[in-house]
Design an enzyme around this catalytic site. Structure first.
Site, PDB file in Angstrom:
ATOM      1  N   ASP A  27     -12.209  -9.514   4.524  1.00 56.36           N
ATOM      2  CA  ASP A  27     -13.510  -9.560   3.837  1.00 56.36           C
ATOM      3  C   ASP A  27     -14.029 -11.002   3.756  1.00 56.36           C
ATOM      4  O   ASP A  27     -15.232 -11.245   3.850  1.00 56.36           O
ATOM      5  CB  ASP A  27     -13.432  -8.957   2.425  1.00 56.36           C
ATOM      6  CG  ASP A  27     -13.812  -7.471   2.395  1.00 56.36           C
ATOM      7  OD1 ASP A  27     -13.432  -6.743   3.324  1.00 56.36           O
ATOM      8  OD2 ASP A  27     -14.495  -7.044   1.437  1.00 56.36           O
ATOM      9  N   TYR A  53       0.824  -1.211   0.000  1.00 55.27           N
ATOM     10  CA  TYR A  53       0.000   0.000   0.000  1.00 55.27           C
ATOM     11  C   TYR A  53       0.858   1.261   0.000  1.00 55.27           C
ATOM     12  O   TYR A  53       0.418   2.311  -0.459  1.00 55.27           O
ATOM     13  CB  TYR A  53      -0.898   0.038   1.236  1.00 55.27           C
ATOM     14  CG  TYR A  53      -2.194  -0.719   1.111  1.00 55.27           C
ATOM     15  CD1 TYR A  53      -2.216  -2.058   0.744  1.00 55.27           C
ATOM     16  CD2 TYR A  53      -3.404  -0.094   1.375  1.00 55.27           C
ATOM     17  CE1 TYR A  53      -3.397  -2.755   0.651  1.00 55.27           C
ATOM     18  CE2 TYR A  53      -4.596  -0.786   1.283  1.00 55.27           C
ATOM     19  CZ  TYR A  53      -4.593  -2.114   0.926  1.00 55.27           C
ATOM     20  OH  TYR A  53      -5.773  -2.788   0.840  1.00 55.27           O
ATOM     21  N   ASP A  80      -2.716 -18.211   0.045  1.00 52.86           N
ATOM     22  CA  ASP A  80      -3.728 -18.883  -0.785  1.00 52.86           C
ATOM     23  C   ASP A  80      -4.398 -20.005   0.004  1.00 52.86           C
ATOM     24  O   ASP A  80      -5.628 -20.144   0.011  1.00 52.86           O
ATOM     25  CB  ASP A  80      -3.130 -19.384  -2.121  1.00 52.86           C
ATOM     26  CG  ASP A  80      -1.799 -20.109  -1.973  1.00 52.86           C
ATOM     27  OD1 ASP A  80      -1.228 -20.124  -0.861  1.00 52.86           O
ATOM     28  OD2 ASP A  80      -1.320 -20.672  -2.985  1.00 52.86           O
ATOM     29  N   ASP A 111      -6.262  -7.240   4.204  1.00 49.71           N
ATOM     30  CA  ASP A 111      -7.446  -6.614   3.603  1.00 49.71           C
ATOM     31  C   ASP A 111      -8.338  -7.691   2.996  1.00 49.71           C
ATOM     32  O   ASP A 111      -9.545  -7.739   3.249  1.00 49.71           O
ATOM     33  CB  ASP A 111      -6.987  -5.621   2.521  1.00 49.71           C
ATOM     34  CG  ASP A 111      -8.162  -4.935   1.843  1.00 49.71           C
ATOM     35  OD1 ASP A 111      -9.096  -4.534   2.554  1.00 49.71           O
ATOM     36  OD2 ASP A 111      -8.143  -4.819   0.597  1.00 49.71           O
TER      37      ASP A 111
HETATM   38  C1  IPM Z   1     -10.375  -1.359   4.133  1.00 51.11           C
HETATM   39  C2  IPM Z   1     -10.492  -0.739   2.771  1.00 51.11           C
HETATM   40  C3  IPM Z   1      -9.305   0.172   2.500  1.00 51.11           C
HETATM   41  C4  IPM Z   1      -8.069  -0.702   2.484  1.00 51.11           C
HETATM   42  C5  IPM Z   1      -9.365   1.021   1.208  1.00 51.11           C
HETATM   43  C6  IPM Z   1     -10.650   1.768   1.075  1.00 51.11           C
HETATM   44  C7  IPM Z   1      -8.217   1.960   1.156  1.00 51.11           C
HETATM   45  O1  IPM Z   1     -10.651  -1.713   1.795  1.00 51.11           O
HETATM   46  O2  IPM Z   1     -10.258  -0.626   5.122  1.00 51.11           O
HETATM   47  O3  IPM Z   1     -10.449  -2.589   4.245  1.00 51.11           O
HETATM   48  O4  IPM Z   1      -7.761  -1.334   1.465  1.00 51.11           O
HETATM   49  O5  IPM Z   1      -7.391  -0.753   3.519  1.00 51.11           O
HETATM   50 MN    MN Z   2     -10.990  -3.709   2.593  1.00 56.08          MN
END
Ligand code: IPM
Ligand code: MN
Ligand code: NAD
Length: 358
Positions: A252, A141, A224, A248
Site C-alpha cells: 500500500d 494471517y 520499519d 500487505d
Molecule cells: C490485500 C488485502 C487483503 C490482505 C485483505 C482484504 C484480506 O488487504 O489483498 O492486500 O490483507 O491480504
Molecule cells: Mn492490503
C-alpha cells in the site's frame, strides 16, 4: 485451446472495476484473437448475502477448474460484525489458501504521465519500477493458534501466531530470486530479524537459497526502515521479497509512489504458475456505486493474467501500452487527477483503454 476465466467481482467497487476489465478481455477476444470463455460467480459479502457463506463451494470448485481467476474486491462495514469465518475477507483468504496461491507479485511502476499525481516529489518517483514479492498463504494471517479468549479474571485477550516453516520461506525466496534475476538482479529481503525468531529463520533461509543465485545481489532490511526507505528513496529497490503482513503494508505504501492505489495490479500464483489476479486496493466503500473508481489497477491485473496464465505476452504489452495511451489522452479518474486534465468516469477510463488497444 479456449482458456476459462472465472470473474469474481465481490463487493463495493468490485463490480464496477471488473466490468471494465471484462470489457478489455472481450475486446481482446473480438479483435486480437484471444481465445477465452468468461464466467462470473459470487464471492465475499455478495456471496454471504446469497448463500450464507463468503466462499460458496460452487465458487471454489469453479476457481479450481478455471485457467485463471479475476478477482475484484471484497468487504464492507455491514459485514464487519460477523464471525470472522463468515466475513467477506475470509472468502478471499480461503481462496488464496485453498488454491495454494503462495506467491503474490505486486509491481509498482510509475507511468510517466502520472509523475505529478504522486504525493511524492517528481524526482523521487520518476522512472520507478519496483516489484514486491509477498508471501501470501502463511505467516500471521494463517498461523495457529489464533483466538480471542478471556483470562482467569475475565479480562479479554487475543492471540495470533506468526509462523513460517523453512519450506514456505524457501519457495517464496526462490520466486524472489528468479524474478530479481530477470530484472536488475537485486533482491532486498524485508523482515524484523532484530526482534522476531520467525524473521531470523526467514533471513537464514533466504541467505541459504541465495547461495544458488550468486548473480543476484542480496540485501536484508528491517521492515520499519524499509517503510521509511520506500518513501525516502524508492528507486533504490529493484525486487523486494517479504512475508504476508509486511508485504500487505509495504505494497500500500508502494501504491502511493505510483500516484494512486487505483494503479496497482497483482498476481497471486501457485507452484504451477496458475493464478488469481486482483487489484491491490479494496472495495472502497466510500466511493462505490458512483462510477468514479479507477479501473486501471484491475485492467493492469488483466495484463498480468495475459502474461502469467494465458501466455500472451504480446497482449499483456498491448494492454499496458493502451493504459499509457489513455493517460496520454489526458483522461484521469479523480484519484489521479491533476491540473488541466479531463475528469473521466470509471466507464470512460475503461473505454479509453479499449479504444487504444487497436
Ligand atoms: C490485500 C488485502 C487483503 C490482505 C485483505 C482484504 C484480506 O488487504 O489483498 O492486500 O490483507 O491480504
Ligand atoms: Mn492490503
Ligand atoms: P480500500 O483500498 O478499499 O480504500 C482505501 C482508500 O483508497 C479509500 O479512500 C478508497 O476510496 C481509495 N481507493 C481504493 N481503490 C481505489 C480506486 N481504484 N480508485 C480510486 N480510489 C480508490 O481500503 P479500506 O478502505 O481500508 O478497506 C475497505 C474494505 O475493503 C474493507 O472491508 C477491507 O477489508 C476491504 N479490502 C479488500 C481487499 C481485497 O478484496 N483485495 C483489499 C483491501 C481491503
Amino acid at each position: 485451446m479456449t482458456a476459462r476465466i472465472l470473474v469474481l467481482p465481490g463487493d463495493g467497487v468490485g463490480p464496477e472495476i471488473c466490468r471494465e476489465a471484462t470489457r478489455v478481455l472481450e475486446a481482446l477476444q473480438r479483435d486480437h484473437g484471444l481465445d477465452v470463455e468468461l464466467e462470473e460467480d459470487l464471492v465475499g459479502g455478495a456471496a454471504y448475502e446469497a448463500t450464507g457463506e463468503p466462499l460458496p463451494a460452487a465458487t471454489l470448485e469453479k476457481a479450481r477448474s478455471a485457467d485463471a481467476v479475476l478477482f475484484g474486491a471484497v468487504g464492507g462495514a455491514q459485514w464487519d460484525e460477523l464471525p470472522r469465518e463468515l466475513r467477506p475477507e475470509s472468502g478471499l483468504l480461503q481462496l488464496r489458501s485453498e488454491l495454494g496461491l503462495f506467491a503474490n507479485l505486486r509491481p509498482a511502476m510509475l507511468y510517466s504521465q502520472l509523475a505529478h499525481a504522486s504525493t511524492l516529489r517528481h524526482d523521487v518517483v520518476a522512472g520507478l519500477d519496483l516489484m514486491i514479492v509477498r508471501e501470501l498463504t502463511g505467516g500471521i494471517y494463517f498461523g495457529q493458534p489464533r483466538s480471542t479468549r478471556t483470562d482467569t479474571h475475565g479480562r479479554r485477550q487475543a492471540v495470533n501466531t506468526m509462523l513460517y516453516t523453512e519450506g514456505e520461506i524457501e519457495r517464496i525466496a526462490r520466486v524472489g530470486f528468479d524474478i530479481a534475476r530477470r530484472r536488475n538482479k537485486r533482491l532486498c529481503s524485508v523482515d524484523k530479524a532484530n526482534v522476531l525468531e520467525v524473521s531470523q529463520l526467514w533471513r537464514d533461509v533466504v541467505n541459504e537459497v541465495g547461495q544458488e543465485y550468486p548473480d543476484v545481489e542480496l540485501s536484508h532490511m528491517y521492515v520499519d526502515n524499509a517503510a521509511m526507505q520506500l518513501v525516502r528513496a524508492p528507486k533504490q529497490f529493484d525486487t523486494i521479497v517479504t512475508g504476508n503482513l509486511f508485504g500487505d503494508i509495504l505494497s500500500d505504501i508502494a501504491a502511493m509512489l505510483t500516484g494512486s492505489i487505483g494503479m496497482l495490479p497483482s498476481a497471486a500464483l501457485d507452484e504451477q504458475g496458475r493464478g488469481m489476479y486482483e487489484p491491490v486496493h479494496g472495495s472502497a466503500p466510500d466511493i462505490a456505486g458512483q462510477g468514479v473508481v479507477n479501473p486501471l489497477a484491475t485492467i493492469l491485473s488483466v495484463a498480468m493474467m495475459l502474461r502469467h496464465s494465458l501466455h500472451r505476452q504480446d497482449l499483456a504489452e498491448r494492454v499496458e501500452h493502451a493504459v499509457g495511451d489513455a493517460l496520454d489522452r489526458g483522461l484521469r479518474t479523480r484519484d489521479i487527477m491533476d491540473d488541466e486534465k479531463q475528469v473521466a468516469s470509471t466507464g470512460e477510463m475503461g473505454g479509453a483503454v479499449i479504444d487504444m488497444l487497436q
